[in-house]
Design an enzyme around this catalytic site. Structure first.
Site, short mmCIF file in Angstrom:
data_model
loop_
_atom_site.label_atom_id
_atom_site.label_comp_id
_atom_site.label_asym_id
_atom_site.label_seq_id
_atom_site.Cartn_x
_atom_site.Cartn_y
_atom_site.Cartn_z
N LYS A 78 -45.53 52.83 -58.87
CA LYS A 78 -45.70 52.78 -57.32
C LYS A 78 -44.41 53.97 -56.99
CE LYS A 78 -47.51 50.72 -54.78
NZ LYS A 78 -48.97 51.12 -54.28
N THR B 17 -44.18 49.40 -51.88
CA THR B 17 -43.52 48.10 -52.06
C THR B 17 -42.10 48.15 -52.30
OG1 THR B 17 -43.60 46.48 -53.60
CG2 THR B 17 -44.40 48.71 -54.60
N ASP B 18 -41.50 47.36 -51.77
CA ASP B 18 -40.06 47.01 -51.90
C ASP B 18 -39.55 47.18 -53.46
OD1 ASP B 18 -40.77 44.63 -52.68
OD2 ASP B 18 -39.47 43.61 -51.52
N GLU B 19 -40.36 47.04 -54.31
CA GLU B 19 -40.29 46.78 -55.70
C GLU B 19 -39.80 48.15 -56.26
OE1 GLU B 19 -42.53 44.32 -58.53
OE2 GLU B 19 -43.17 43.44 -56.55
N TYR C 39 -45.10 48.72 -63.36
CA TYR C 39 -46.00 48.60 -61.96
C TYR C 39 -44.95 49.29 -60.92
CZ TYR C 39 -46.91 46.51 -57.23
OH TYR C 39 -46.89 46.63 -55.97
N SER C 40 -43.60 48.95 -60.83
CA SER C 40 -42.63 49.59 -59.74
C SER C 40 -42.47 51.05 -59.96
CB SER C 40 -41.44 48.84 -59.75
OG SER C 40 -40.80 48.64 -60.95
N VAL D 248 -42.97 28.10 -64.00
CA VAL D 248 -41.97 28.73 -63.51
C VAL D 248 -41.19 29.53 -64.46
CG1 VAL D 248 -39.91 28.54 -62.28
CG2 VAL D 248 -41.85 26.98 -61.71
N THR E 299 -54.36 54.58 -61.98
CA THR E 299 -54.97 54.15 -60.67
C THR E 299 -53.56 54.38 -59.73
OG1 THR E 299 -56.44 52.72 -61.01
CG2 THR E 299 -55.25 52.47 -59.14
N THR F 272 -62.20 46.24 -59.12
CA THR F 272 -61.70 45.69 -60.68
C THR F 272 -61.67 44.46 -60.46
OG1 THR F 272 -59.44 45.56 -59.59
CG2 THR F 272 -60.08 47.97 -60.50
P1 NAD Z 1 -54.77 43.46 -55.14
O1 NAD Z 1 -54.78 43.66 -56.68
O2 NAD Z 1 -55.26 42.21 -54.53
O3 NAD Z 1 -56.09 44.67 -54.66
C1 NAD Z 1 -55.87 46.00 -55.12
C2 NAD Z 1 -57.41 46.39 -54.74
O4 NAD Z 1 -57.53 47.77 -55.13
C3 NAD Z 1 -58.62 45.53 -55.42
O5 NAD Z 1 -59.57 45.42 -54.49
C4 NAD Z 1 -59.08 46.66 -56.67
O6 NAD Z 1 -60.69 46.32 -56.88
C5 NAD Z 1 -58.75 47.79 -55.98
N1 NAD Z 1 -58.59 48.97 -56.90
C6 NAD Z 1 -57.85 49.03 -57.94
N2 NAD Z 1 -57.86 50.04 -58.94
C7 NAD Z 1 -58.68 50.81 -58.06
C8 NAD Z 1 -59.12 52.19 -58.17
N3 NAD Z 1 -58.75 52.92 -59.34
N4 NAD Z 1 -59.95 52.85 -57.29
C9 NAD Z 1 -60.11 52.17 -56.35
N5 NAD Z 1 -60.10 50.89 -56.09
C10 NAD Z 1 -59.21 50.05 -56.95
O7 NAD Z 1 -53.31 43.91 -54.46
P2 NAD Z 1 -52.88 43.70 -53.26
O8 NAD Z 1 -51.87 42.54 -53.51
O9 NAD Z 1 -53.86 43.62 -51.99
O10 NAD Z 1 -52.12 45.06 -52.83
C11 NAD Z 1 -52.38 46.13 -52.17
C12 NAD Z 1 -51.50 47.29 -52.13
O11 NAD Z 1 -50.34 46.85 -51.36
C13 NAD Z 1 -51.02 47.60 -53.36
O12 NAD Z 1 -50.74 49.31 -53.32
C14 NAD Z 1 -49.65 47.15 -53.70
O13 NAD Z 1 -48.91 47.83 -54.43
C15 NAD Z 1 -49.28 46.98 -52.32
N6 NAD Z 1 -48.05 45.94 -51.94
C16 NAD Z 1 -48.52 44.44 -52.22
C17 NAD Z 1 -47.47 43.51 -52.09
C18 NAD Z 1 -47.92 42.12 -52.48
O14 NAD Z 1 -47.02 41.18 -52.38
N7 NAD Z 1 -49.26 41.80 -52.87
C19 NAD Z 1 -46.59 43.68 -51.58
C20 NAD Z 1 -46.02 45.04 -51.05
C21 NAD Z 1 -47.00 46.03 -51.48
P1 TYD Z 2 -45.57 37.74 -58.17
O1 TYD Z 2 -46.32 36.84 -57.34
O2 TYD Z 2 -46.09 38.07 -59.56
O3 TYD Z 2 -44.97 38.88 -57.53
P2 TYD Z 2 -43.88 39.93 -57.97
O4 TYD Z 2 -43.63 39.95 -59.24
O5 TYD Z 2 -44.64 41.23 -57.42
O6 TYD Z 2 -42.58 39.88 -57.15
O7 TYD Z 2 -44.24 36.82 -58.79
C1 TYD Z 2 -43.45 36.39 -57.82
C2 TYD Z 2 -42.00 35.71 -58.21
O8 TYD Z 2 -42.73 34.65 -58.96
C3 TYD Z 2 -41.52 36.52 -59.62
O9 TYD Z 2 -40.32 36.17 -59.52
C4 TYD Z 2 -42.19 35.88 -60.75
C5 TYD Z 2 -42.39 34.20 -60.67
N1 TYD Z 2 -43.54 33.89 -61.16
C6 TYD Z 2 -43.62 32.53 -61.80
O10 TYD Z 2 -42.25 32.07 -61.76
N2 TYD Z 2 -44.47 31.91 -62.46
C7 TYD Z 2 -45.84 32.62 -62.35
O11 TYD Z 2 -46.68 31.93 -62.86
C8 TYD Z 2 -45.87 33.86 -61.76
C9 TYD Z 2 -47.36 34.60 -61.59
C10 TYD Z 2 -44.75 34.44 -61.08
#
Ligand code: NAD
Ligand code: TYD
Length: 339
Positions: free
Chosen positions: A157, A125-127, A153-154, A209, A100, A36
């Site tokens: 998940k 996720t913790d969300e 999103y949350s 912000v 997805t 994606t």
């Molecule tokens: P990301 O958005 O960077 O990557 C998601 C990947 O999944 C991409 O490579 C995308 O192409 C692929 N994808 C999306 N839809 C798909 C589908 N239908 N089939 C196959 N592939 C698909 O996300 P991330 O930050 O690397 O997060 C990875 C996982 O960790 C997620 O499940 C997210 O919920 C979880 N997570 C993320 C965080 C964070 O801080 N980023 C924290 C806790 C948990």
């Molecule tokens: P984000 O990285 O989107 O992660 P999550 O919402 O999953 O925690 O955002 C982290 C925090 O930063 C969230 O409180 C929203 C805030 N944020 C901004 O203030 N400005 C921005 O442009 C973005 C993307 C996030």
């Protein structure tokens, strides 16, 4: 060991692939990703031609494709990182998040049930716990905290987590779940707070912000998350949820100021914009359980991790400048244009 990693072209999945290549060079790794907007093959360049690595482009919600991949590859272990992961996008358009994150997880679980695996691990996720109030620093998310979601999103998940629990109990499948706090590190897509602020600061663009910037997130270096998942695969108990976090709570505004300072940019770039709808106030993980049961502890202090991360974005401008110049430009205009 044949390990299928879904979402391995994204931020955490790719870091997990790099981690596993080092830690278990004998494992056969298959990365399955739909590519994606958030998936990027350039990220996997370094492993693409390695003998123990294979990339397959597929959608986890495409049952036929997934079954045929399982039939052919016969994975021993499946780790599901694939997801739509950005809260702001889920507020704009929830449907793809359900397709997805919920239906895709169900297809993977069905495939595991049909073909049999030693372990299915759901990266959550913790969300899913919702948020905590700012005036109760004594409260943390434990594995027993009820699910109480805020964003589409949350909610998606949490739905996937409930499906995993149901399949584990009903079909006695070997499933584990991990719920991690906010990750940061190399290869994070520049729509998320830390890489977005680094990229904008380097371009002397406003740093948007949300609201006052007082929301708190609990930041963990991505490699520590990868190490925890590897440990859960090796020693985790089937049916168990593991919370992952390093007690590193920071206000958004403090993170942005820290980035300004590290890049020698003026704080006058900071622009307070309209708050996110339903914005969660505070996330904070209690990682006692994974520490006591599996011996996991984070290895990277935030001061070091953020330095490494900023340096990585400075050293790898091509990686993110490529992204920013594409479809992302329209996204940025749509999301921030009149905020
Ligand atoms: P990301 O958005 O960077 O990557 C998601 C990947 O999944 C991409 O490579 C995308 O192409 C692929 N994808 C999306 N839809 C798909 C589908 N239908 N089939 C196959 N592939 C698909 O996300 P991330 O930050 O690397 O997060 C990875 C996982 O960790 C997620 O499940 C997210 O919920 C979880 N997570 C993320 C965080 C964070 O801080 N980023 C924290 C806790 C948990
Ligand atoms: P984000 O990285 O989107 O992660 P999550 O919402 O999953 O925690 O955002 C982290 C925090 O930063 C969230 O409180 C929203 C805030 N944020 C901004 O203030 N400005 C921005 O442009 C973005 C993307 C996030």
């Amino acid at each position: 060991m044949n390990v299928l990693v879904t979402g391995g072209a994204g931020f955490i999945g790719s870091n997990f692939i790099f981690y596993m290549r080092e830690k278990h060079p004998d494992y056969q790794l298959i990365c399955l990703d739909k590519l994606t907007y958030a998936g990027n093959l350039a990220t996997l360049q370094g492993v693409m031609n390695e003998p123990n690595f294979q990339f397959i482009r597929a959608d986890i919600a495409d049952r036929e494709a997934i079954y045929s991949i399982f039939e052919q590859e016969k994975p021993d272990v499946v780790l599901n990182f694939a997801a739509e992961s950005h809260v702001d996008r889920s507020i704009e358009n929830p449907s793809i998040f359900l397709e997805t994150n919920v239906m895709g997880t169900q297809v993977l679980l069905d495939a595991c049930r049909k073909y049999g695996v030693q372990r299915y691990h759901q990266v959550s996720t913790d969300e899913v716990y919702g948020d905590l109030p700012l005036d109760r620093p004594d409260l943390f998310f434990t594995e027993k905290t009820p699910l109480h979601t805020s964003s589409p999103y949350s909610a998606s998940k949490a739905s996937a987590d409930l499906l995993c629990n149901a399949y584990c109990r009903t079909y006695r499948m070997p499933i584990t779940i991990s719920r991690c706090s906010n990750n940061y590190g190399p290869y994070q897509f520049p729509e998320k707070l830390i890489p977005l602020m680094i990229a904008n600061a380097l371009a002397n663009k406003p740093l948007p912000v949300y609201g006052e910037g007082l929301n708190v997130r609990d930041w963990l270096y991505v490699e520590d998350h990868c190490a925890a998942i590897d440990l859960i695969l090796e020693k985790g108990e089937v049916g168990q949820v593991y919370n992952i976090g390093g007690h590193n709570e920071m206000k958004n505004i403090d993170i942005v100021k820290l980035i300004c300072k590290a890049l020698d940019k003026p704080e006058s770039l900071i622009t307070h914009v309209t708050d996110r709808k339903g914005h969660d106030m505070r996330y904070a993980i209690d990682p006692t359980f994974i520490h006591e049961k599996l011996g996991w502890l984070p290895q990277t202090r935030f001061a070091d991790g953020i330095k490494k991360t900023i340096q990585w974005y400075l050293d790898n401008r091509g990686w993110w400048e490529n992204i920013i110049s594409g479809e992302y430009e329209q996204y940025y205009e749509r999301m921030y244009g009149n905020r």
